[in-house]
Motif scaffolding. Structure first.
Motif, PDB file in Angstrom:
ATOM      1  N   LYS A 104       0.884  -1.112   0.022  1.00 24.36           N
ATOM      2  CA  LYS A 104       0.055  -0.115  -0.085  1.00 24.36           C
ATOM      3  C   LYS A 104       1.037   1.472   0.015  1.00 24.36           C
ATOM      4  O   LYS A 104       0.485   2.193  -0.692  1.00 24.36           O
ATOM      5  CB  LYS A 104      -0.953   0.044   1.245  1.00 24.36           C
ATOM      6  CG  LYS A 104      -1.797   1.216   1.180  1.00 24.36           C
ATOM      7  CD  LYS A 104      -2.812   1.064   2.427  1.00 24.36           C
ATOM      8  CE  LYS A 104      -3.842   2.166   2.536  1.00 24.36           C
ATOM      9  NZ  LYS A 104      -4.408   2.206   3.468  1.00 24.36           N
ATOM     10  N   ALA A 105       1.775   1.201   0.941  1.00 24.08           N
ATOM     11  CA  ALA A 105       2.846   2.324   0.785  1.00 24.08           C
ATOM     12  C   ALA A 105       3.686   2.651  -0.437  1.00 24.08           C
ATOM     13  O   ALA A 105       3.653   3.776  -0.934  1.00 24.08           O
ATOM     14  CB  ALA A 105       3.798   2.364   1.909  1.00 24.08           C
ATOM     15  N   VAL A 106       3.933   1.394  -1.246  1.00 22.88           N
ATOM     16  CA  VAL A 106       4.593   1.562  -2.373  1.00 22.88           C
ATOM     17  C   VAL A 106       3.802   2.044  -3.432  1.00 22.88           C
ATOM     18  O   VAL A 106       4.029   2.713  -4.248  1.00 22.88           O
ATOM     19  CB  VAL A 106       5.331   0.130  -2.835  1.00 22.88           C
ATOM     20  CG1 VAL A 106       5.698   0.168  -4.435  1.00 22.88           C
ATOM     21  CG2 VAL A 106       6.266  -0.251  -1.909  1.00 22.88           C
ATOM     22  N   ASP A 107       2.350   1.633  -3.591  1.00 23.21           N
ATOM     23  CA  ASP A 107       1.492   2.262  -4.513  1.00 23.21           C
ATOM     24  C   ASP A 107       1.333   3.480  -4.371  1.00 23.21           C
ATOM     25  O   ASP A 107       0.998   4.306  -5.245  1.00 23.21           O
ATOM     26  CB  ASP A 107       0.250   1.275  -4.204  1.00 23.21           C
ATOM     27  CG  ASP A 107       0.291  -0.201  -4.963  1.00 23.21           C
ATOM     28  OD1 ASP A 107       1.441  -0.647  -5.396  1.00 23.21           O
ATOM     29  OD2 ASP A 107      -0.369  -1.105  -4.356  1.00 23.21           O
ATOM     30  N   ALA A 264      10.005   8.692   4.649  1.00 24.19           N
ATOM     31  CA  ALA A 264       9.652   7.220   4.447  1.00 24.19           C
ATOM     32  C   ALA A 264       8.098   7.055   4.677  1.00 24.19           C
ATOM     33  O   ALA A 264       7.792   7.010   6.013  1.00 24.19           O
ATOM     34  CB  ALA A 264      10.700   6.328   5.451  1.00 24.19           C
ATOM     35  N   ARG A 265       7.576   6.835   3.731  1.00 22.00           N
ATOM     36  CA  ARG A 265       6.069   6.779   3.811  1.00 22.00           C
ATOM     37  C   ARG A 265       5.533   5.832   4.707  1.00 22.00           C
ATOM     38  O   ARG A 265       4.365   5.815   5.379  1.00 22.00           O
ATOM     39  CB  ARG A 265       5.514   6.540   2.352  1.00 22.00           C
ATOM     40  CG  ARG A 265       3.991   6.525   2.218  1.00 22.00           C
ATOM     41  CD  ARG A 265       3.542   6.799   0.946  1.00 22.00           C
ATOM     42  NE  ARG A 265       3.498   8.232   0.906  1.00 22.00           N
ATOM     43  CZ  ARG A 265       2.857   9.213   1.524  1.00 22.00           C
ATOM     44  NH1 ARG A 265       1.845   9.016   2.323  1.00 22.00           N
ATOM     45  NH2 ARG A 265       2.978  10.451   1.177  1.00 22.00           N
ATOM     46  N   ASP A 266       6.083   4.593   5.048  1.00 19.48           N
ATOM     47  CA  ASP A 266       5.894   3.686   5.864  1.00 19.48           C
ATOM     48  C   ASP A 266       6.191   3.980   7.513  1.00 19.48           C
ATOM     49  O   ASP A 266       6.059   3.381   8.350  1.00 19.48           O
ATOM     50  CB  ASP A 266       6.105   2.066   5.579  1.00 19.48           C
ATOM     51  CG  ASP A 266       7.664   2.127   5.188  1.00 19.48           C
ATOM     52  OD1 ASP A 266       8.015   3.076   4.568  1.00 19.48           O
ATOM     53  OD2 ASP A 266       8.142   1.071   5.668  1.00 19.48           O
ATOM     54  N   LEU A 267       7.212   4.840   7.587  1.00 18.95           N
ATOM     55  CA  LEU A 267       7.759   4.898   9.051  1.00 18.95           C
ATOM     56  C   LEU A 267       7.335   6.394   9.655  1.00 18.95           C
ATOM     57  O   LEU A 267       7.195   6.721  10.563  1.00 18.95           O
ATOM     58  CB  LEU A 267       9.313   4.652   8.926  1.00 18.95           C
ATOM     59  CG  LEU A 267       9.800   3.458   8.607  1.00 18.95           C
ATOM     60  CD1 LEU A 267      11.227   3.358   8.559  1.00 18.95           C
ATOM     61  CD2 LEU A 267       9.228   2.467   9.453  1.00 18.95           C
ATOM     62  N   VAL A 413      -7.994   5.152   4.576  1.00 17.29           N
ATOM     63  CA  VAL A 413      -7.809   6.105   3.864  1.00 17.29           C
ATOM     64  C   VAL A 413      -6.653   5.562   2.691  1.00 17.29           C
ATOM     65  O   VAL A 413      -5.773   5.346   3.351  1.00 17.29           O
ATOM     66  CB  VAL A 413      -7.402   7.390   4.476  1.00 17.29           C
ATOM     67  CG1 VAL A 413      -6.925   8.464   3.554  1.00 17.29           C
ATOM     68  CG2 VAL A 413      -8.564   7.706   5.576  1.00 17.29           C
ATOM     69  N   SER A 414      -6.990   5.824   1.448  1.00 16.85           N
ATOM     70  CA  SER A 414      -6.072   5.407   0.648  1.00 16.85           C
ATOM     71  C   SER A 414      -4.490   5.559   0.779  1.00 16.85           C
ATOM     72  O   SER A 414      -3.686   4.676   0.590  1.00 16.85           O
ATOM     73  CB  SER A 414      -6.526   5.641  -0.910  1.00 16.85           C
ATOM     74  OG  SER A 414      -6.367   7.087  -1.091  1.00 16.85           O
ATOM     75  N   TRP A 415      -4.301   6.763   1.338  1.00 16.10           N
ATOM     76  CA  TRP A 415      -2.754   7.222   1.257  1.00 16.10           C
ATOM     77  C   TRP A 415      -2.199   6.885   2.638  1.00 16.10           C
ATOM     78  O   TRP A 415      -0.976   7.541   2.964  1.00 16.10           O
ATOM     79  CB  TRP A 415      -2.780   8.817   0.642  1.00 16.10           C
ATOM     80  CG  TRP A 415      -3.543   9.685   1.151  1.00 16.10           C
ATOM     81  CD1 TRP A 415      -4.844  10.041   1.080  1.00 16.10           C
ATOM     82  CD2 TRP A 415      -2.898  10.449   2.267  1.00 16.10           C
ATOM     83  NE1 TRP A 415      -5.257  11.076   1.793  1.00 16.10           N
ATOM     84  CE2 TRP A 415      -4.406  11.426   2.499  1.00 16.10           C
ATOM     85  CE3 TRP A 415      -1.723  10.629   3.153  1.00 16.10           C
ATOM     86  CZ2 TRP A 415      -4.277  12.286   3.508  1.00 16.10           C
ATOM     87  CZ3 TRP A 415      -1.941  11.908   3.951  1.00 16.10           C
ATOM     88  CH2 TRP A 415      -3.216  12.437   4.390  1.00 16.10           C
ATOM     89  N   ARG A 416      -2.986   6.515   3.473  1.00 19.71           N
ATOM     90  CA  ARG A 416      -2.538   5.999   4.973  1.00 19.71           C
ATOM     91  C   ARG A 416      -2.384   4.928   5.409  1.00 19.71           C
ATOM     92  O   ARG A 416      -3.053   3.955   4.771  1.00 19.71           O
ATOM     93  CB  ARG A 416      -3.374   7.090   5.979  1.00 19.71           C
ATOM     94  CG  ARG A 416      -3.458   8.574   5.941  1.00 19.71           C
ATOM     95  CD  ARG A 416      -4.579   9.185   6.838  1.00 19.71           C
ATOM     96  NE  ARG A 416      -4.584  10.526   6.542  1.00 19.71           N
ATOM     97  CZ  ARG A 416      -5.894  11.185   6.854  1.00 19.71           C
ATOM     98  NH1 ARG A 416      -6.838  10.490   7.276  1.00 19.71           N
ATOM     99  NH2 ARG A 416      -6.048  12.442   6.694  1.00 19.71           N
TER     100      ARG A 416
END
Length: 432
Positions: A104-107, A264-267, A413-416
């Motif tokens: 999800k984070a990569v996308d 870092a979108r996942d951190l 929420v798609s981006w979280r």
């Protein structure tokens, strides 16, 4: 019908929306504007903009925000004008995912990148990041291993000093004739009063009981929107994310000068240290926290600021890992200035910039920042001016949305990433 430029306009709330609107309307000749704020200072401490810094960038998951002529691109250009330029720092935006990031984070990162990669304004400004060496070529100060990190670097982005920018807008608005009434007695609006024979709001009542006449009321109270307009709870939810800081030495602050906003979108993400306080701000990623009232079912901010001075254990863990992989020398440092920052969230991450139904064109709601309003500070007031002068024909996606019941703020929420939790559970754990 457009409002007279001499009619009394009351703006409730001196955060991003309220201040930007006050300055824009005053600059365009409206002469009877009063901003009411229950805090005794500006920026108010309850505002999400009461902060060291906020990201300024144009890439969005939804390309409309990148391409539309009156959104992100225009905002970035406005940050380079005299009023705002002293507070804008174009250090670049290093947008990545860690080696263990979920798909999800990569996308999400891929969708963000797609809105700027081939954009003519970003030609030659976007660089792919695939190795640790790519990162260190941009920020030589980083001594972490960045295991598996990848993404991109956008040179045409950065951050703004949030509190200082809001203070500049406040001073400019006051210089343009806007009146400010601060403090719990006179600046705290507790009730909207309608005329005896209609639902049109004609006056406001303060906490001290004073009644103030108004022709147009603009409610810009952010996460507390549903306090004055209970029906807003169907689409606006008070939600928070945490943040913390590391207090650096003078030499450490100097050494990290001009590092990019690193995300870092996942951190989580961090900024260039503030040279005045020597604080390096870090924000962990997660699903956020809601504060659901058991009686009304509405999520509203806590009643006192002190209640939010907490850093959830799982968020501290994300911060420590982010530092370990990027700036390992700071991993064990004490975290200071820890708190939850409250926003007005919506299901679709869209703003609400519209007249409130049923109030006969007398009340405008400005809310739904969803964590991405601040970058629009220089232009958000223009949206409100357009709404007011075009007879209520605002941007379709920002119109009032009638929901089915109250939004609990816990939907995906798609981006979280991560699950949304109750603030009450965090408070219980912090006391153990």
């Amino acid at each position: 019908m457009p409002i007279s430029k001499s009619a009394p306009i009351a703006i409730i709330g001196a955060g991003v929306f309220g201040l930007s609107t006050a300055l824009q309307l005053a600059s365009d000749g409206y002469t009877n504007i009063t901003v009411f704020e229950k805090d005794d200072q500006i920026p108010p401490r309850s505002s999400a903009g009461f902060d060291l810094n906020k990201i300024v960038r144009a890439e969005y998951e939804d390309p409309w925000y990148t391409e539309n002529a009156n959104t992100a691109q225009k905002a970035i250009e406005a940050w380079k004008t005299p009023l705002y330029a002293p507070h804008y720092h174009q250090t670049g935006f290093l947008h990545l995912v860690s080696g263990s990031a979920p798909q999800k984070a990569v996308d999400t990162l891929t969708r963000f990148l797609a809105t700027v990669r081939d954009h003519p304004k970003y030609k030659g400004q976007i660089q792919d990041i695939t190795t640790r060496e790519d990162i260190r070529n941009i920020a030589w100060q980083y001594d972490g291993q960045f295991p598996g990190w990848k993404g991109y670097f956008n040179r045409q982005a950065g951050y703004a000093h949030a509190s200082n920018a809001l203070l500049a807008v406040y001073k400019a608005a006051a210089a343009n004739g806007v009146k400010f009434i601060l403090g719990k007695d006179r600046g705290w609006i507790t009730e909207l009063i309608h005329s005896p024979n209609s639902k049109k709001i004609t006056a406001l009542r303060t906490h001290s009981g004073t009644t103030i006449p108004t022709t147009l009321t603009i409610v810009a109270t952010g996460a507390a929107a549903a306090t004055l307009i209970p029906t807003a709870a169907s689409q606006i939810v008070a939600k928070s994310w945490s943040l913390a800081h590391i207090h650096l030495t003078d030499d450490e602050t100097s050494a990290l000068r001009n590092i990019p906003v690193t995300y870092a979108r996942d951190l989580g993400f961090f900024f260039e240290p503030d040279p005045v306080t020597n604080w390096l701000k870090i924000c962990p990623m997660g699903g956020g926290y809601v504060n659901t009232d058991p009686v009304s079912g509405r999520s509203l901010p806590p009643k006192t600021l002190a209640e939010s001075d907490v850093l959830p254990v799982e968020d501290e863990g994300r911060i420590r890992r982010l530092l370990r992989e990027a700036l390992p020398g700071f991993e064990g440092r004490e975290l200071v200035g820890k708190k939850l920052c409250w926003f007005a969230d919506t299901r679709d991450s869209e703003f609400v910039v519209d007249y409130v139904p049923g109030m006969e064109g007398s009340v405008v709601m400005l809310s739904g920042d969803s964590g991405h309003l601040f970058k629009m500070l220089p232009i958000a007031g223009g949206w409100v001016k357009g709404l007011v002068e075009e007879g209520g024909q605002g941007v379709a996606r920002w119109q009032w949305k009638e929901g089915k019941g109250q939004d609990d703020g816990k939907g995906d929420v798609s981006w979280r990433l991560g699950e949304t939790r109750e603030f009450a559970d965090i408070k219980k754990l912090s006391k153990l």
